[in-house]
Design a protein around this motif. Structure first.
Motif, short mmCIF file in Angstrom:
data_model
loop_
_atom_site.label_atom_id
_atom_site.label_comp_id
_atom_site.label_asym_id
_atom_site.label_seq_id
_atom_site.Cartn_x
_atom_site.Cartn_y
_atom_site.Cartn_z
N GLN A 1 0.85 -1.20 0.00
CA GLN A 1 0.00 0.00 0.00
C GLN A 1 0.88 1.24 0.00
N TYR A 2 0.39 2.29 -0.66
CA TYR A 2 1.23 3.49 -0.75
C TYR A 2 1.45 4.13 0.61
N GLU A 3 0.58 3.83 1.59
CA GLU A 3 0.75 4.41 2.93
C GLU A 3 1.94 3.80 3.67
N CYS A 4 2.40 2.64 3.23
CA CYS A 4 3.49 1.96 3.94
C CYS A 4 4.79 2.73 3.74
N ILE A 5 5.39 3.17 4.83
CA ILE A 5 6.62 3.95 4.72
C ILE A 5 7.86 3.05 4.84
N GLY A 6 7.65 1.75 4.92
CA GLY A 6 8.78 0.82 4.93
C GLY A 6 9.61 0.89 6.20
N CYS A 7 8.94 1.15 7.34
CA CYS A 7 9.71 1.30 8.59
C CYS A 7 10.06 -0.03 9.22
N ALA A 8 9.40 -1.10 8.78
CA ALA A 8 9.69 -2.46 9.25
C ALA A 8 9.30 -2.70 10.71
N ALA A 9 8.51 -1.80 11.29
CA ALA A 9 8.04 -2.04 12.67
C ALA A 9 7.22 -3.32 12.72
N CYS A 10 6.45 -3.56 11.64
CA CYS A 10 5.62 -4.77 11.63
C CYS A 10 6.48 -6.04 11.55
N ILE A 11 7.67 -5.94 10.96
CA ILE A 11 8.56 -7.11 10.90
C ILE A 11 9.01 -7.46 12.32
N ASP A 12 9.47 -6.43 13.04
CA ASP A 12 9.92 -6.66 14.42
C ASP A 12 8.80 -7.26 15.26
N ALA A 13 7.60 -6.67 15.13
CA ALA A 13 6.47 -7.14 15.96
C ALA A 13 6.13 -8.58 15.62
N CYS A 14 6.07 -8.89 14.33
CA CYS A 14 5.67 -10.24 13.93
C CYS A 14 6.75 -11.26 14.29
N ASP A 15 8.00 -10.87 14.17
CA ASP A 15 9.09 -11.80 14.53
C ASP A 15 8.98 -12.20 16.00
N GLN A 16 8.59 -11.24 16.85
CA GLN A 16 8.45 -11.57 18.27
C GLN A 16 7.29 -12.55 18.49
N VAL A 17 6.23 -12.36 17.70
CA VAL A 17 5.11 -13.30 17.80
C VAL A 17 5.55 -14.69 17.33
N MET A 18 6.30 -14.70 16.22
CA MET A 18 6.77 -16.00 15.69
C MET A 18 7.68 -16.69 16.71
N ASP A 19 8.51 -15.90 17.40
CA ASP A 19 9.39 -16.49 18.43
C ASP A 19 8.56 -17.13 19.54
N ARG A 20 7.51 -16.39 19.96
CA ARG A 20 6.68 -16.94 21.04
C ARG A 20 5.95 -18.21 20.61
N MET A 21 5.57 -18.22 19.35
CA MET A 21 4.84 -19.40 18.83
C MET A 21 5.81 -20.51 18.42
N LYS A 22 7.11 -20.21 18.47
CA LYS A 22 8.15 -21.16 18.02
C LYS A 22 7.99 -21.50 16.53
N TYR A 23 7.57 -20.50 15.74
CA TYR A 23 7.53 -20.62 14.29
C TYR A 23 8.77 -19.90 13.74
N PRO A 24 9.18 -20.23 12.52
CA PRO A 24 10.32 -19.49 11.96
C PRO A 24 9.98 -18.01 11.78
N ARG A 25 10.98 -17.14 11.98
CA ARG A 25 10.77 -15.72 11.76
C ARG A 25 10.54 -15.44 10.26
#
Ligand code: SF4
Ligand code: SF4
Length: 480
Positions: free
Chosen positions: A296-320
């Motif tokens: 989406q054009y609103e995405c500024i590419g800050c990657a905050a969502c990557i950090d957040a999702c990686d932490q969720v993946m860690d808790r779920m023991k799924y690959p980042r």
């Protein structure tokens, strides 16, 4: 966008509009849905804060640096001199600024073609100041849910105290930013003294307030709206993207179907993908979008969502990497990182890279080879050519000598191009440090040494204390 909208009928009063007319109702503007970004930690947040520190240490700190007994970086508009550490630039040096802007634009194209909105996500002042203002907001009002609760609560003593404290801190930071901005145009210590004694001049006050209010408004209030609606770069950067540009992407194939599940459940066996639908990626997004809906054009590419999702993946023991930097081609063809990086060497990137390097190299070389002496020859139109004592011919000129070094120099003036051509009278000029001076110069030739007409000649101006400091300039000698 799925948000409530203000509407206006295009066919008369809304109360009398027919169903067909109602269909023609148009949204005039979108009512802002306030975004409450949640704090996020991780690899990319670390990079963003590194850039915040770096850029702000440079911005707030450089103005205080001294060089040769004056401010290291000072754009002295009144004297039309720009000091940048050891360099003194004059209006005649505008070409360097042009070169710098061209290199900056090309570098932006290059980084965008390779890594998408890297500039927006990490180094743009709007991102950097929003990050700083958000940090203050979190420290005073708390994280996302606390801020949402506070905004919904009726106005009371606690809310008032928190809001006043927050805005006070924002205004202080904004004014400090405005002060620093103006300090690049007048010596910062002088400005500080004037501020402390309340004797600041009119235009300094205006620009400090203007820049301060712009910072306060953009980083405190407007935030993502600047990126979404005001920034021209956000609009045209799409043309620099291609299918091999790295963008923040959600791996739909891996994540869908999304859904909640017990942590220990074998989600594949119950037909679920890796996305647990926790919405953490949406909660941390500074522009309030859901990356799972695609680019989406609103995405500024800050990657905050990557950090957040990686932490969720860690808790779920799924690959980042359910949300990660990837390219459209890599996602479509299932490429690994090496295959993706191989696509770096594509024509668009190579062209941007080579042109940036060539122009950047030329700029650096010309700065390195720059002679800190400029000479302009102005002919004296009142006496273009006249007979000299003894029957020779004399032309009169005015030479504008600009000494761009911060040391005074004495220069000797010579001329060549015609037999017996020589400077008559004084041929030396003293020019103070970082100053310019006009010098009248008389050139003479002996009788019969040149035909009637205009003859090309060359002036040479050389410093007496430094043989390498020499400038040459062409002109014309007239014989009548
Ligand atoms: S953070 Fe990851 S798991 Fe949670 S909703 Fe977003 S994509 Fe799904
Ligand atoms: S979608 Fe992700 S990368 Fe894009 S702005 Fe939101 S948090 Fe940043």
């Amino acid at each position: 966008m799925g948000n409530p909208v203000q509407t206006a009928s295009v066919l008369g009063s809304p109360t009398t509009a027919s169903p067909a007319a109602e269909e023609l109702e148009q949204a005039l503007y979108e009512v802002r849905r306030k975004v409450y970004p949640r704090a996020v930690h991780g690899w990319f947040a670390g990079w963003r804060w590194t850039l915040v520190w770096l850029t702000q240490i440079v911005f707030y700190g450089t103005a205080w640096l001294e060089w040769n007994g004056r401010q290291a970086v000072l754009f002295d508009l009144a004297a039309r001199k720009f000091y940048v550490f050891g360099f003194v630039f004059w209006p005649q040096d505008f070409i360097y600024l042009t070169g710098l802007l061209v290199v900056g634009a090309l570098a932006l194209f290059l980084f965008t073609a390779v890594g998408g909105r890297l500039w927006c996500g990490y180094a743009c002042p709007q991102t950097v100041y929003t990050e700083m203002f958000l940090w203050i907001e979190r420290k005073i009002e708390g994280d996302r849910h606390a801020r949402m609760r506070l905004d919904q609560a009726p106005l009371g003593a606690r809310k008032l105290a928190l809001k006043v404290t927050k805005h006070g801190a924002w205004i202080a930071l904004a004014l400090w930013t405005g002060f620093t901005f103006v300090a690049y145009f007048m010596p910062i210590r002088e400005l500080a003294r004037e501020v402390l004694t309340l004797s600041v001049g009119g235009w300094e006050t205006f620009w400090m307030l203007f820049y301060g209010v712009a910072t306060y408004g953009n980083a405190g209030w407007l935030r993502e709206q600047v990126c979404k609606y005001m920034c021209p770069y956000a609009r045209f950067q799409g043309v620099m993207f291609d299918r091999d540009t790295m963008i923040v992407t959600y791996d739909t194939g891996r994540g869908e179907p999304r859904g909640a599940r017990p942590r220990e459940a074998d989600h594949k066996s119950i037909g679920l993908g890796d996305c647990v639908n926790c919405t953490m990626c949406v909660q941390v997004c500074p522009t309030g979008i859901d990356i799972r809906s695609g680019l989406q054009y609103e995405c500024i590419g800050c990657a905050a969502c990557i950090d957040a999702c990686d932490q969720v993946m860690d808790r779920m023991k799924y690959p980042r990497g359910l949300i990660r930097y990837s390219t459209e081609n890599a996602l479509e063809h299932g490429w690994n990182v090496r295959q993706m990086l191989r696509r770096l060497a594509r024509p668009r990137v190579l062209i941007y890279g080579v042109v940036t390097l060539v122009i950047g190299g030329a700029l650096v070389a010309s700065l390195y080879l720059r002679v800190p002496l400029k000479v302009d020859v102005l002919r004296d139109r009142a006496s273009l050519s006249r007979e000299a004592e003894g029957g020779g011919v004399e032309n009169v000129y005015r030479l504008q000598l600009m000494n761009t070094q911060e040391a005074p120099h004495r220069y000797r003036i010579r001329a060549s191009g015609l037999p017996t051509l020589a400077v008559a009278g004084a041929d030396e000029v003293e020019v103070p440090a970082a100053a310019s001076r006009q010098a009248p110069v008389r050139l003479q030739i002996e009788p019969g040494m040149a035909e009637k007409g205009a003859h090309k000649i060359e002036f040479e101006v050389r410093a007496l204390d430094d043989e390498s400091l020499v400038a040459r300039e062409n002109s014309v000698f007239l014989v009548r």
